[in-house]
Design a protein around this motif. Structure first.
Motif, PDB file in Angstrom:
ATOM      1  N   GLU A   1       2.606  -1.935  -4.702  1.00 44.83           N
ATOM      2  CA  GLU A   1       2.706  -2.013  -3.242  1.00 44.83           C
ATOM      3  C   GLU A   1       3.777  -1.079  -2.706  1.00 44.83           C
ATOM      4  O   GLU A   1       3.615  -0.458  -1.660  1.00 44.83           O
ATOM      5  CB  GLU A   1       3.057  -3.442  -2.804  1.00 44.83           C
ATOM      6  CG  GLU A   1       1.873  -4.397  -2.880  1.00 44.83           C
ATOM      7  CD  GLU A   1       2.316  -5.833  -2.651  1.00 44.83           C
ATOM      8  OE1 GLU A   1       3.309  -6.033  -1.912  1.00 44.83           O
ATOM      9  OE2 GLU A   1       1.697  -6.728  -3.240  1.00 44.83           O
ATOM     10  N   MET A   2       4.870  -0.991  -3.474  1.00 46.22           N
ATOM     11  CA  MET A   2       6.002  -0.193  -2.985  1.00 46.22           C
ATOM     12  C   MET A   2       5.652   1.281  -2.908  1.00 46.22           C
ATOM     13  O   MET A   2       6.199   2.017  -2.103  1.00 46.22           O
ATOM     14  CB  MET A   2       7.207  -0.365  -3.909  1.00 46.22           C
ATOM     15  CG  MET A   2       7.783  -1.745  -3.889  1.00 46.22           C
ATOM     16  SD  MET A   2       8.453  -2.177  -2.293  1.00 46.22           S
ATOM     17  CE  MET A   2       9.906  -1.170  -2.296  1.00 46.22           C
ATOM     18  N   PHE A   3       4.735   1.729  -3.802  1.00 48.17           N
ATOM     19  CA  PHE A   3       4.402   3.143  -3.756  1.00 48.17           C
ATOM     20  C   PHE A   3       3.208   3.423  -2.851  1.00 48.17           C
ATOM     21  O   PHE A   3       2.690   4.515  -2.806  1.00 48.17           O
ATOM     22  CB  PHE A   3       4.170   3.667  -5.180  1.00 48.17           C
ATOM     23  CG  PHE A   3       5.468   3.910  -5.906  1.00 48.17           C
ATOM     24  CD1 PHE A   3       6.160   5.098  -5.714  1.00 48.17           C
ATOM     25  CD2 PHE A   3       6.023   2.944  -6.741  1.00 48.17           C
ATOM     26  CE1 PHE A   3       7.365   5.318  -6.362  1.00 48.17           C
ATOM     27  CE2 PHE A   3       7.222   3.164  -7.389  1.00 48.17           C
ATOM     28  CZ  PHE A   3       7.902   4.351  -7.190  1.00 48.17           C
ATOM     29  N   GLN A   4       2.741   2.382  -2.133  1.00 46.06           N
ATOM     30  CA  GLN A   4       1.668   2.558  -1.153  1.00 46.06           C
ATOM     31  C   GLN A   4       2.266   2.425   0.238  1.00 46.06           C
ATOM     32  O   GLN A   4       3.096   1.557   0.472  1.00 46.06           O
ATOM     33  CB  GLN A   4       0.617   1.446  -1.314  1.00 46.06           C
ATOM     34  CG  GLN A   4      -0.112   1.436  -2.641  1.00 46.06           C
ATOM     35  CD  GLN A   4      -1.049   2.611  -2.788  1.00 46.06           C
ATOM     36  OE1 GLN A   4      -1.612   3.067  -1.790  1.00 46.06           O
ATOM     37  NE2 GLN A   4      -1.184   3.120  -3.995  1.00 46.06           N
ATOM     38  N   PRO A   5       1.830   3.254   1.191  1.00 52.71           N
ATOM     39  CA  PRO A   5       2.281   3.048   2.557  1.00 52.71           C
ATOM     40  C   PRO A   5       1.710   1.729   3.104  1.00 52.71           C
ATOM     41  O   PRO A   5       0.735   1.244   2.546  1.00 52.71           O
ATOM     42  CB  PRO A   5       1.715   4.259   3.311  1.00 52.71           C
ATOM     43  CG  PRO A   5       0.776   4.942   2.383  1.00 52.71           C
ATOM     44  CD  PRO A   5       0.925   4.381   1.035  1.00 52.71           C
TER      45      PRO A   5
ATOM     46  N   VAL B   1      14.723  -1.774  -2.944  1.00 49.89           N
ATOM     47  CA  VAL B   1      15.328  -0.577  -2.362  1.00 49.89           C
ATOM     48  C   VAL B   1      16.567  -0.995  -1.578  1.00 49.89           C
ATOM     49  O   VAL B   1      16.502  -1.875  -0.725  1.00 49.89           O
ATOM     50  CB  VAL B   1      14.342   0.166  -1.435  1.00 49.89           C
ATOM     51  CG1 VAL B   1      14.997   1.426  -0.890  1.00 49.89           C
ATOM     52  CG2 VAL B   1      13.073   0.499  -2.171  1.00 49.89           C
TER      53      VAL B   1
ATOM     54  N   GLU C   1      13.867  -2.968   1.351  1.00 47.40           N
ATOM     55  CA  GLU C   1      12.487  -3.327   1.077  1.00 47.40           C
ATOM     56  C   GLU C   1      12.408  -3.807  -0.353  1.00 47.40           C
ATOM     57  O   GLU C   1      13.124  -3.302  -1.217  1.00 47.40           O
ATOM     58  CB  GLU C   1      11.597  -2.089   1.267  1.00 47.40           C
ATOM     59  CG  GLU C   1      10.173  -2.416   1.621  1.00 47.40           C
ATOM     60  CD  GLU C   1       9.337  -1.160   1.835  1.00 47.40           C
ATOM     61  OE1 GLU C   1       9.904  -0.061   1.793  1.00 47.40           O
ATOM     62  OE2 GLU C   1       8.135  -1.309   2.037  1.00 47.40           O
TER      63      GLU C   1
ATOM     64  N   LEU D   1      11.159   8.245  -1.042  1.00 45.30           N
ATOM     65  CA  LEU D   1       9.968   8.588  -1.827  1.00 45.30           C
ATOM     66  C   LEU D   1       9.575  10.041  -1.615  1.00 45.30           C
ATOM     67  O   LEU D   1       9.250  10.747  -2.557  1.00 45.30           O
ATOM     68  CB  LEU D   1       8.800   7.677  -1.430  1.00 45.30           C
ATOM     69  CG  LEU D   1       8.835   6.260  -1.975  1.00 45.30           C
ATOM     70  CD1 LEU D   1       7.678   5.461  -1.427  1.00 45.30           C
ATOM     71  CD2 LEU D   1       8.798   6.269  -3.490  1.00 45.30           C
TER      72      LEU D   1
ATOM     73  N   THR E   1      12.700   3.936   2.768  1.00 50.43           N
ATOM     74  CA  THR E   1      11.923   4.066   1.534  1.00 50.43           C
ATOM     75  C   THR E   1      11.056   5.317   1.601  1.00 50.43           C
ATOM     76  O   THR E   1      10.926   6.061   0.626  1.00 50.43           O
ATOM     77  CB  THR E   1      11.022   2.828   1.347  1.00 50.43           C
ATOM     78  OG1 THR E   1      11.769   1.669   1.645  1.00 50.43           O
ATOM     79  CG2 THR E   1      10.491   2.759  -0.044  1.00 50.43           C
ATOM     80  N   GLU E   2      10.484   5.534   2.773  1.00 50.54           N
ATOM     81  CA  GLU E   2       9.654   6.721   2.991  1.00 50.54           C
ATOM     82  C   GLU E   2      10.447   7.993   2.697  1.00 50.54           C
ATOM     83  O   GLU E   2      10.003   8.877   1.967  1.00 50.54           O
ATOM     84  CB  GLU E   2       9.178   6.698   4.464  1.00 50.54           C
ATOM     85  CG  GLU E   2       8.461   7.942   4.935  1.00 50.54           C
ATOM     86  CD  GLU E   2       7.070   8.050   4.314  1.00 50.54           C
ATOM     87  OE1 GLU E   2       6.382   7.013   4.272  1.00 50.54           O
ATOM     88  OE2 GLU E   2       6.709   9.161   3.871  1.00 50.54           O
TER      89      GLU E   2
ATOM     90  N   HIS F   1       5.647   2.169   4.612  1.00 46.35           N
ATOM     91  CA  HIS F   1       6.980   1.980   4.064  1.00 46.35           C
ATOM     92  C   HIS F   1       7.973   1.731   5.180  1.00 46.35           C
ATOM     93  O   HIS F   1       7.763   2.137   6.310  1.00 46.35           O
ATOM     94  CB  HIS F   1       7.438   3.253   3.350  1.00 46.35           C
ATOM     95  CG  HIS F   1       6.608   3.596   2.179  1.00 46.35           C
ATOM     96  ND1 HIS F   1       6.466   2.773   1.101  1.00 46.35           N
ATOM     97  CD2 HIS F   1       5.884   4.692   1.908  1.00 46.35           C
ATOM     98  CE1 HIS F   1       5.684   3.352   0.220  1.00 46.35           C
ATOM     99  NE2 HIS F   1       5.304   4.512   0.691  1.00 46.35           N
ATOM    100  N   ASP F   2       9.064   1.161   4.764  1.00 46.01           N
ATOM    101  CA  ASP F   2      10.253   1.180   5.596  1.00 46.01           C
ATOM    102  C   ASP F   2      10.668   2.662   5.723  1.00 46.01           C
ATOM    103  O   ASP F   2      10.492   3.428   4.778  1.00 46.01           O
ATOM    104  CB  ASP F   2      11.338   0.383   4.865  1.00 46.01           C
ATOM    105  CG  ASP F   2      12.671   0.469   5.551  1.00 46.01           C
ATOM    106  OD1 ASP F   2      12.925  -0.386   6.400  1.00 46.01           O
ATOM    107  OD2 ASP F   2      13.446   1.397   5.212  1.00 46.01           O
TER     108      ASP F   2
END
Lengths: 307, 545
Positions: free
Chosen positions: B507-511, B493, B501, B521, B517-518, B513-514
């Motif tokens: 992992e990236m789609f799981q909290p 990202v 990030e 998403l 990214t949040e 997050h930065d």
């Protein structure tokens, strides 16, 4: 009343011309096949007329010795004879057959103009494409030189150079080609500048293509349409320039027949209300119009307009 | 929602037929479409490109583009027959009672005039307000569209405001005469997801406030789900089905509609992570930029064999600049790019032919990435000829082979020009050209963003198939998180030239997050029609707490 009659004849002439253009176009479509026929079908009647006129000029120029009734430089009668059955268009100021001179002049004037335009195009577009593709200092140097050359009025510059180097057909071709190459350079450069920023040029550079291949395979085909259209226009300008120089006495030298100098040689007849000296001028005008009709059509096709 | 259908009918279109002219013949591009729109109702028109969405939208104003003509049907706007009404009457309606918001606000504003001057043109021209009233009204609407500094923003030129702001200014301009009907033609398609939300919510609020009816044209189902009361699906100028938004989303009737819905669910299995082997491409501490400005600031990431690394971020985040550094078009100020563990010369002109061959690129716009004057034979054949030295029969064989790989029939396509292909087919040729070099690594720069969803899905599947067949490493530049979800193994990202990030996709789609990214998403529209409302409430609560 006489104005109305004149207008009537003009209308008849236009109608005949358009009819001939339409017939020529129909014949051309019938005689060709595939892509050429499809392309011709998009041609308007004016373009058909233009192509017909150009074709006639080319045939006349190539077969001049077969068509002309006399020799180019042969003195066949008295000065300024009127139109009769032997000398269809009379004779000129030295007693040479006017029709013969007109036919030979097609060869000289059109031939020289074509050679000059071709030369201007080769030089101008190669340098223009190179400047746009390489960029940087090469572009700067070439563009500034062209700017300087273009700052001087074309006719004055041509007269100056011809006075310095002397008059011969070759020198005249080189001088006019140089002057016109600057115009072609500007066009080629600006067209190519729009093309070199495209992704496919970047892709070709990243592929490791050399400069020559980049220009000939990737840029030139995409710059072709405006360049071809410009060729037609440029041809007319060169043509007029040669005639102008000849009229001023620095162009094609006597006794070679040339439309520009023919007007000048026989100019005194105009005072007597004779239209003969205007025939070469008419020949120039007709070819210019014809070329422009064809160029208009090509520009239209190149710009992708349908209507 | 149901209350809107009880309101009086505003627009009735019956049996609308529109013909388009190509190659001297007229062919039908809209084949008998009916629309009934009540006052204050929003109709979503969706379909792929070529479905006739925009053409129908313009026809609702009684207008046909150059080269098109309305050949049949009736268009009745509040009792006025738009097909029979004289041009002066139609012109009187346009801008006053029917307004239009185009896809590209940047191209629709005149760059030589200030925003407010362009705003005032329609109300003054139609005699609704005088100039000073119109200016006051502009400020009011700019405020309602939640533009920053509403008093001053109108006095800027179009290039001085951002894309999202421009799109909102355009919507405000369309509202200037308080029209009864607005046609939105893909108003957010060109925007980033985070900007899209602001524009969507502003449009939705203002349409509700003034009880304006709207036709919302888009190819993005999730967007239309937020905006429309009812949805009409179009395919090649024909209506597929029409229903209330919730019904349509929950229970599509036709196969075509179902296939549109299904695209969103395409995902390939994630490849197991590779950590021990040398990465194919490794970007090490790269700082790069144009002039004095650094676009990339100390970027690091690796791309391994058979893996897809998605680089995500808004426009201006430096994604494409990273690609330019890897390909050698831009030399980094600091840092280097390693290929198979060896440093690449920073400038592509100093790279060997083999180094150039190993890293290929597929572009976003296939239209500009393929030389329009070359035939497919030459387009695809050139890399094979250049790098692999193939000639004559062997070369033709290889070209046919490549065409088969990208699922195009060789006999039919080998001598075509790019202009004789559809958008998806052109992109496939871009892929074939990259493959022809037999590379190890391919950069895909927004390869699907110019394509319809069904076509884009085909391209993604093809890329996936080729990856496992030739063990390719992909760097996938995109701003579309749906694409990331479906094909990425790892995600990087980026924001303002930095990597915010990075890590494996699950992992990236799981909290947790930065925060950026949040934001990214959560901004991806979902098919749930309440998604936008819920999201805005959530964000408001967060701000308050």
């Amino acid at each position: 009343m006489s104005i109305l009659i004149n207008l009537f004849w003009v209308a008849v002439a236009v109608a005949v011309a358009m009819g001939a253009g339409w017939l020529f176009r129909a014949a051309a479509i019938a005689l060709t096949k595939g892509a050429t026929a499809r392309m011709l079908r998009t041609a308007p009647v004016t373009a058909g007329f233009g192509m017909l006129v150009i074709l006639i000029y080319v045939v006349v120029a190539i077969f001049a010795p077969l068509i002309a009734p006399f020799q180019e430089r042969e003195v066949v009668g008295a000065q300024f004879m009127v139109w009769d059955s032997v000398h269809k268009l009379g004779t000129d100021n030295l007693g040479r057959d006017m029709l013969t001179r007109l036919i030979y002049a097609a060869r000289n004037t059109v031939g020289i103009a074509f050679a000059t335009t071709a030369l201007a195009f080769v030089a101008g577009s190669v340098l223009g494409l190179l400047a746009a593709t390489v960029g940087g200092w090469l572009d700067q140097v070439l563009s500034r030189i062209v700017d300087i050359l273009m700052a001087i009025p074309a006719l004055v510059f041509a007269l100056l150079l011809l006075t310095i180097f002397g008059t011969s057909v070759l020198k005249m071709v080189l001088v006019i080609a140089t002057i016109d190459a600057t115009r072609v350079f500007r066009l080629a450069r600006s067209v190519a500048q729009d093309i070199v920023v495209m992704d496919y040029i970047e892709a070709a550079k990243l592929r490791g293509e050399g400069l020559w291949r980049l220009i000939t395979r990737e840029i030139l085909p995409n710059a072709m349409a405006p360049l071809v259209a410009e060729f037609g226009l440029r041809f007319c300008f060169v043509f007029l320039m040669i005639s102008a120089l000849s009229f001023l006495g620095l162009g094609v030298q006597p006794p070679t027949a040339d439309w520009g100098s023919m007007v000048r040689e026989n100019a005194s007849l105009i005072t007597f209300g004779d239209i003969t000296p205007l025939l070469p001028a008419g020949a120039i005008a007709l070819l210019t119009v014809a070329v422009n009709f064809v160029v208009d059509w090509m520009l239209h096709r190149a710009s992708g307009l349908k209507e | 929602m149901t209350s809107k259908t009880e309101k009086p009918v505003l627009l009735t279109i019956r049996g609308l037929r529109i013909e388009g002219r190509s190659e001297e013949t007229w062919s039908e591009i809209v084949k008998g479409v009916d629309i009934t729109l009540h006052k204050g109702e929003v109709l979503g028109l969706i379909g792929e490109s070529g479905a006739g969405k925009s053409t129908i939208g313009l026809a609702a104003m009684g207008f046909a583009r150059d080269g098109c003509r309305i050949s049949g049907g009736t268009i009745d706007f509040d009792g006025i027959d738009l097909r029979k009404a004289p041009e002066t009457e139609r012109r009187g309606l346009r801008g006053k009672r029917i307004a239009y918001v185009a896809q590209s606000a940047a191209a629709s504003f005149n760059p030589a005039h200030k925003l407010i001057d362009q705003y005032c043109e329609a109300p003054v021209q139609h005699g609704v307000m005088d100039r000073s009233e119109a200016e006051g009204d502009a400020v009011e609407l700019y405020r309602r569209m939640r533009l920053p500094n509403p008093e001053e923003i109108g006095f800027r030129y179009p290039h001085q405001v951002s894309g999202g702001q421009l799109q909102r200014a355009m919507t405000a301009m369309a509202m200037a005469c308080r029209p009864d009907l607005i046609i939105f033609d893909e108003p957010t398609t060109a925007l980033d997801v985070t900007t899209q939300i602001e524009v969507l919510s502003a449009i939705r609020d203002i349409v509700a406030q003034f009880d304006t009816a709207a036709i919302y044209i888009t190819h993005d189902l999730a967007v239309v789900a937020q905006m429309a009361d009812k949805i009409k699906v179009l395919l090649k100028g024909d209506e597929v089905e029409e229903a209330d938004t919730r019904t349509m989303l929950a229970n599509p009737q036709q196969d075509y509609t179902k296939s549109l819905w299904a695209v969103r669910s395409y995902a390939r299995p994630v490849q197991p992570p590779v950590t021990d082997a040398t990465p194919v491409v490794s970007v090490k501490a790269v700082t790069a930029g144009y002039g004095a400005v650094d676009i990339l600031k100390n970027i690091n990431f690796d791309i391994h064999k058979r893996r897809t690394v998605a680089v995500v971020g808004e426009s201006g985040s430096g994604k494409s600049t990273a690609a330019r550094v890897i390909t050698g078009l831009l030399s980094p100020r600091q840092g280097q790019v390693l290929f198979d563990g060896k440093a690449l010369p920073p400038d592509y002109r100093n790279r060997s032919r083999d180094q150039l061959r190993q890293a290929q690129m597929i572009y976003q716009m296939a239209d500009t990435a393929l030389n329009p004057k070359l035939r497919l034979r030459d387009l695809i054949g050139r890399p094979a000829q250049m790098y692999l030295g193939l000639q004559g029969k062997a070369l033709t064989e290889r070209i046919r082979n490549l065409l088969e790989l990208i699922e195009l029939e060789p006999d039919q396509y080998i001598d075509r020009l790019p202009s004789e292909l559809s958008g998806g087919q052109k992109q496939r040729i871009g892929i074939a050209r990259a493959l022809a070099a037999e590379p190890k690594f391919i950069i895909c720069d927004e390869v699907t963003s110019a394509l319809d969803q069904l076509v884009a899905e085909g391209i993604l599947k093809l890329l996936d198939k080729l990856q496992s067949e030739f063990e390719l490493a992909y760097m996938f530049i995109t701003h579309d998180l749906a694409t990331v979800k479906s094909i990425a193994d790892e995600v990087v990202v980026m924001k303002d030239g930095r990597v915010v990030e990075q890590g494996p996709k699950p992992e990236m789609f799981q909290p947790p997050h930065d925060p950026y990214t949040e934001l990214l998403l959560s901004s991806v529209p979902e098919m749930d029609p309440d998604w936008l409302t819920n999201l805005l409430n959530e964000r408001k609560q967060k701000e308050n707490s």
